[in-house]
Design a protein around this motif. Sequence first.
Motif, PDB file in Angstrom:
ATOM      1  N   ARG A  10      16.054  33.843  17.488  1.00  0.00           N
ATOM      2  CA  ARG A  10      15.075  33.987  18.579  1.00  0.00           C
ATOM      3  C   ARG A  10      13.805  33.178  18.331  1.00  0.00           C
ATOM      4  O   ARG A  10      13.330  32.492  19.217  1.00  0.00           O
ATOM      5  N   CYS A  11      13.235  33.267  17.110  1.00  0.00           N
ATOM      6  CA  CYS A  11      11.960  32.593  16.835  1.00  0.00           C
ATOM      7  C   CYS A  11      12.093  31.423  15.863  1.00  0.00           C
ATOM      8  O   CYS A  11      11.133  30.679  15.658  1.00  0.00           O
ATOM      9  N   GLY A  12      13.267  31.252  15.247  1.00  0.00           N
ATOM     10  CA  GLY A  12      13.455  30.169  14.291  1.00  0.00           C
ATOM     11  C   GLY A  12      12.846  30.435  12.933  1.00  0.00           C
ATOM     12  O   GLY A  12      12.835  29.573  12.069  1.00  0.00           O
ATOM     13  N   GLY A  13      12.313  31.635  12.719  1.00  0.00           N
ATOM     14  CA  GLY A  13      11.641  31.976  11.476  1.00  0.00           C
ATOM     15  C   GLY A  13      12.595  32.261  10.336  1.00  0.00           C
ATOM     16  O   GLY A  13      13.759  32.606  10.533  1.00  0.00           O
ATOM     17  N   GLU A  14      12.071  32.119   9.103  1.00  0.00           N
ATOM     18  CA  GLU A  14      12.843  32.398   7.895  1.00  0.00           C
ATOM     19  C   GLU A  14      13.121  33.895   7.785  1.00  0.00           C
ATOM     20  O   GLU A  14      12.322  34.725   8.207  1.00  0.00           O
ATOM     21  N   VAL A  15      14.246  34.221   7.193  1.00  0.00           N
ATOM     22  CA  VAL A  15      14.676  35.603   7.045  1.00  0.00           C
ATOM     23  C   VAL A  15      14.905  35.897   5.564  1.00  0.00           C
ATOM     24  O   VAL A  15      15.397  35.055   4.826  1.00  0.00           O
ATOM     25  N   HIS A  16      14.508  37.084   5.127  1.00  0.00           N
ATOM     26  CA  HIS A  16      14.753  37.560   3.763  1.00  0.00           C
ATOM     27  C   HIS A  16      15.801  38.659   3.796  1.00  0.00           C
ATOM     28  O   HIS A  16      15.883  39.419   4.750  1.00  0.00           O
ATOM     29  N   ASP A  17      16.569  38.741   2.702  1.00  0.00           N
ATOM     30  CA  ASP A  17      17.429  39.905   2.552  1.00  0.00           C
ATOM     31  C   ASP A  17      16.666  40.912   1.702  1.00  0.00           C
ATOM     32  O   ASP A  17      15.939  40.535   0.798  1.00  0.00           O
ATOM     33  N   ARG A  22      17.384  53.640  -4.032  1.00  0.00           N
ATOM     34  CA  ARG A  22      16.799  54.964  -4.223  1.00  0.00           C
ATOM     35  C   ARG A  22      17.387  55.543  -5.496  1.00  0.00           C
ATOM     36  O   ARG A  22      18.604  55.654  -5.615  1.00  0.00           O
ATOM     37  N   GLU A  23      16.524  55.848  -6.459  1.00  0.00           N
ATOM     38  CA  GLU A  23      16.938  56.495  -7.705  1.00  0.00           C
ATOM     39  C   GLU A  23      18.083  55.765  -8.403  1.00  0.00           C
ATOM     40  O   GLU A  23      19.077  56.362  -8.794  1.00  0.00           O
ATOM     41  N   GLY A  24      17.962  54.426  -8.504  1.00  0.00           N
ATOM     42  CA  GLY A  24      18.911  53.650  -9.285  1.00  0.00           C
ATOM     43  C   GLY A  24      20.220  53.309  -8.610  1.00  0.00           C
ATOM     44  O   GLY A  24      21.125  52.782  -9.242  1.00  0.00           O
ATOM     45  N   THR A  25      20.378  53.613  -7.319  1.00  0.00           N
ATOM     46  CA  THR A  25      21.617  53.272  -6.629  1.00  0.00           C
ATOM     47  C   THR A  25      21.305  52.322  -5.477  1.00  0.00           C
ATOM     48  O   THR A  25      20.237  52.391  -4.864  1.00  0.00           O
ATOM     49  N   LEU A  26      22.247  51.431  -5.200  1.00  0.00           N
ATOM     50  CA  LEU A  26      22.096  50.511  -4.078  1.00  0.00           C
ATOM     51  C   LEU A  26      22.562  51.214  -2.816  1.00  0.00           C
ATOM     52  O   LEU A  26      23.742  51.558  -2.690  1.00  0.00           O
ATOM     53  N   ASP A  27      21.631  51.457  -1.894  1.00  0.00           N
ATOM     54  CA  ASP A  27      21.965  52.147  -0.659  1.00  0.00           C
ATOM     55  C   ASP A  27      22.412  51.193   0.437  1.00  0.00           C
ATOM     56  O   ASP A  27      23.082  51.589   1.374  1.00  0.00           O
ATOM     57  N   GLY A  28      22.010  49.919   0.336  1.00  0.00           N
ATOM     58  CA  GLY A  28      22.393  48.965   1.363  1.00  0.00           C
ATOM     59  C   GLY A  28      21.548  47.710   1.296  1.00  0.00           C
ATOM     60  O   GLY A  28      20.613  47.611   0.496  1.00  0.00           O
ATOM     61  N   VAL A  29      21.895  46.747   2.123  1.00  0.00           N
ATOM     62  CA  VAL A  29      21.160  45.490   2.219  1.00  0.00           C
ATOM     63  C   VAL A  29      20.817  45.283   3.681  1.00  0.00           C
ATOM     64  O   VAL A  29      21.635  45.530   4.569  1.00  0.00           O
ATOM     65  N   GLY A  30      19.601  44.822   3.937  1.00  0.00           N
ATOM     66  CA  GLY A  30      19.175  44.529   5.299  1.00  0.00           C
ATOM     67  C   GLY A  30      18.546  43.156   5.364  1.00  0.00           C
ATOM     68  O   GLY A  30      18.359  42.490   4.333  1.00  0.00           O
ATOM     69  N   TYR A  31      18.225  42.715   6.544  1.00  0.00           N
ATOM     70  CA  TYR A  31      17.597  41.409   6.739  1.00  0.00           C
ATOM     71  C   TYR A  31      16.350  41.582   7.576  1.00  0.00           C
ATOM     72  O   TYR A  31      16.338  42.354   8.548  1.00  0.00           O
ATOM     73  N   ARG A  32      15.276  40.872   7.189  1.00  0.00           N
ATOM     74  CA  ARG A  32      13.987  40.995   7.857  1.00  0.00           C
ATOM     75  C   ARG A  32      13.351  39.625   7.997  1.00  0.00           C
ATOM     76  O   ARG A  32      13.627  38.712   7.222  1.00  0.00           O
ATOM     77  N   HIS A  33      12.471  39.491   8.989  1.00  0.00           N
ATOM     78  CA  HIS A  33      11.662  38.272   9.105  1.00  0.00           C
ATOM     79  C   HIS A  33      10.834  38.106   7.829  1.00  0.00           C
ATOM     80  O   HIS A  33      10.426  39.092   7.228  1.00  0.00           O
ATOM     81  N   ASN A  34      10.560  36.883   7.437  1.00  0.00           N
ATOM     82  CA  ASN A  34       9.717  36.605   6.274  1.00  0.00           C
ATOM     83  C   ASN A  34       8.261  36.607   6.716  1.00  0.00           C
ATOM     84  O   ASN A  34       7.600  35.575   6.744  1.00  0.00           O
ATOM     85  N   HIS A  42       9.909  41.089  19.221  1.00  0.00           N
ATOM     86  CA  HIS A  42      11.356  40.906  19.320  1.00  0.00           C
ATOM     87  C   HIS A  42      12.044  41.407  18.052  1.00  0.00           C
ATOM     88  O   HIS A  42      11.437  41.466  17.002  1.00  0.00           O
ATOM     89  N   GLU A  43      13.303  41.771  18.208  1.00  0.00           N
ATOM     90  CA  GLU A  43      14.107  42.171  17.060  1.00  0.00           C
ATOM     91  C   GLU A  43      14.707  40.933  16.421  1.00  0.00           C
ATOM     92  O   GLU A  43      14.890  39.907  17.067  1.00  0.00           O
ATOM     93  N   LEU A  44      15.036  41.030  15.154  1.00  0.00           N
ATOM     94  CA  LEU A  44      15.661  39.942  14.427  1.00  0.00           C
ATOM     95  C   LEU A  44      17.040  39.651  15.010  1.00  0.00           C
ATOM     96  O   LEU A  44      17.840  40.565  15.219  1.00  0.00           O
ATOM     97  N   GLU A  45      17.303  38.376  15.301  1.00  0.00           N
ATOM     98  CA  GLU A  45      18.628  37.926  15.720  1.00  0.00           C
ATOM     99  C   GLU A  45      19.133  37.019  14.607  1.00  0.00           C
ATOM    100  O   GLU A  45      18.818  35.829  14.568  1.00  0.00           O
ATOM    101  N   LEU A  46      19.879  37.591  13.669  1.00  0.00           N
ATOM    102  CA  LEU A  46      20.308  36.895  12.466  1.00  0.00           C
ATOM    103  C   LEU A  46      21.223  35.724  12.800  1.00  0.00           C
ATOM    104  O   LEU A  46      22.168  35.859  13.577  1.00  0.00           O
ATOM    105  N   ALA A  47      20.926  34.557  12.208  1.00  0.00           N
ATOM    106  CA  ALA A  47      21.728  33.355  12.380  1.00  0.00           C
ATOM    107  C   ALA A  47      21.680  32.557  11.086  1.00  0.00           C
ATOM    108  O   ALA A  47      20.842  32.806  10.217  1.00  0.00           O
ATOM    109  N   VAL A  48      22.573  31.600  10.944  1.00  0.00           N
ATOM    110  CA  VAL A  48      22.581  30.701   9.803  1.00  0.00           C
ATOM    111  C   VAL A  48      22.102  29.343  10.287  1.00  0.00           C
ATOM    112  O   VAL A  48      22.527  28.855  11.334  1.00  0.00           O
ATOM    113  N   GLY A  49      21.162  28.753   9.540  1.00  0.00           N
ATOM    114  CA  GLY A  49      20.629  27.451   9.923  1.00  0.00           C
ATOM    115  C   GLY A  49      19.421  27.117   9.091  1.00  0.00           C
ATOM    116  O   GLY A  49      19.151  27.741   8.070  1.00  0.00           O
ATOM    117  N   GLU A  50      18.658  26.121   9.547  1.00  0.00           N
ATOM    118  CA  GLU A  50      17.435  25.715   8.867  1.00  0.00           C
ATOM    119  C   GLU A  50      16.249  26.334   9.593  1.00  0.00           C
ATOM    120  O   GLU A  50      16.019  26.036  10.768  1.00  0.00           O
TER     121      GLU A  50
END
Length: 171
Positions: A10-17, A22-34, A42-50
């Motif tokens: 949507r915005c062409g911005g960089e995204v971080h994972d 929580r307490e030493g366990t991996l609960d999940g992975v998400g993606y957010r704007h940098n 707007h909500e993040l519309e995840l894509a692969v690109g530059e």
Amino acid sequence: MEEIGFMCARCGGEVHDVTHNREGTLDGVGYRHNQRVEPWDHELELAVGEAAPQAQSCDFCGTSGPSWLYYPTLDPEDTDMFEVELDTTQLSDDDTAVAVLNMLYPWYSCDTCSVLVADRNIDVLIERALERTPVPADGPVDEETVRARLKGSLSVFFTTRPGRPQPSRAL
């Protein structure tokens, strides 16, 4: 060579994972704007690109051409664990992860916000951010959520930054 990675379609911005631990366990992975706080227009519309290069702006209010830079005071390389006082009362796991991620990067500030930072005036910093970028009535999040995100990010900032900034033009 191009840097192919995750970006927002949507915005062409960089995204971080971000990981949710929580307490030493991996609960999940998400993606957010940098960005300091996930954009509320707007909500993040995840894509692969530059990702498009972003013009430098104040991390507090969004004004272009910031004059000041606040370096983080925590070095995650120095220790396996460090504790930070973080107000996560109204934050989701995703928002908490982003607030914690903010510890690792420098923050830019305009002249006006640097004065508010020196006064530690969180309420006025939040009001200034919302005046400059109002929350759309039909947006993906409401104003209460945006205020909670801003408060969480600012609580990390004030816990992990010294009082005096450096001029950003020195970079």
